[in-house]
Motif scaffolding. Sequence first.
Motif, PDB file in Angstrom:
ATOM      1  N   ALA A 230      -1.104   4.496   0.987  1.00 27.87           N
ATOM      2  CA  ALA A 230      -0.995   4.713   2.429  1.00 27.87           C
ATOM      3  C   ALA A 230      -1.110   6.193   2.786  1.00 27.87           C
TER       4      ALA A 230
ATOM      5  N   TYR B 238      -6.205   3.549   3.654  1.00 24.86           N
ATOM      6  CA  TYR B 238      -5.202   2.609   4.155  1.00 24.86           C
ATOM      7  C   TYR B 238      -5.807   1.708   5.231  1.00 24.86           C
TER       8      TYR B 238
ATOM      9  N   LEU C 255       0.836  -1.203   0.000  1.00 25.16           N
ATOM     10  CA  LEU C 255       0.000   0.000   0.000  1.00 25.16           C
ATOM     11  C   LEU C 255       0.868   1.250   0.000  1.00 25.16           C
TER      12      LEU C 255
END
Length: 150
Positions: free
Chosen positions: A102, A108, A96
């Motif tokens: 993220a 996320y 991610l």
Amino acid sequence: MVTVFEAAGGDAGMLRLAHAWHERVMADEVVSHAFSHGFRDDHSVRLAAYWGEALGGPATYTDAYGDESTVVRMHSGNGPHEEMDRRAVACFDQALTDIGLADDDRLYAVLHDYFSWATTVAMTKYHASAADVPTDLSIPRWSWDGLVAD
């Protein structure tokens, strides 16, 4: 409100995530063991379709590749493997970050929670034998609020 699938970049986002996760997994000495028997050339494409469907996208996986029973069977009969699962989730979290998902804390968190649940709950129910997997499972759906009830 957009789906998790849409927020993660749709089909292209799922494919980037699947490629990044697979790269991380293959570099991990513990998790890569799950692929020691080999894997399909289109593994990332199939994985992206599966995740996409689970996260609110089109039924590409079900229409083209199989159903939840097939997926769960592939992950069953290997006994418990908590350390491998923990590391697979860590690889997902890093993937991610690798592809820039993220940066959005909410996205996320929901993607982490989905993958964590899928890895440690959905795919581990039948660790004793793949023969125990029911034949009528459908891909669980995941939304911004977590698992979607049937």
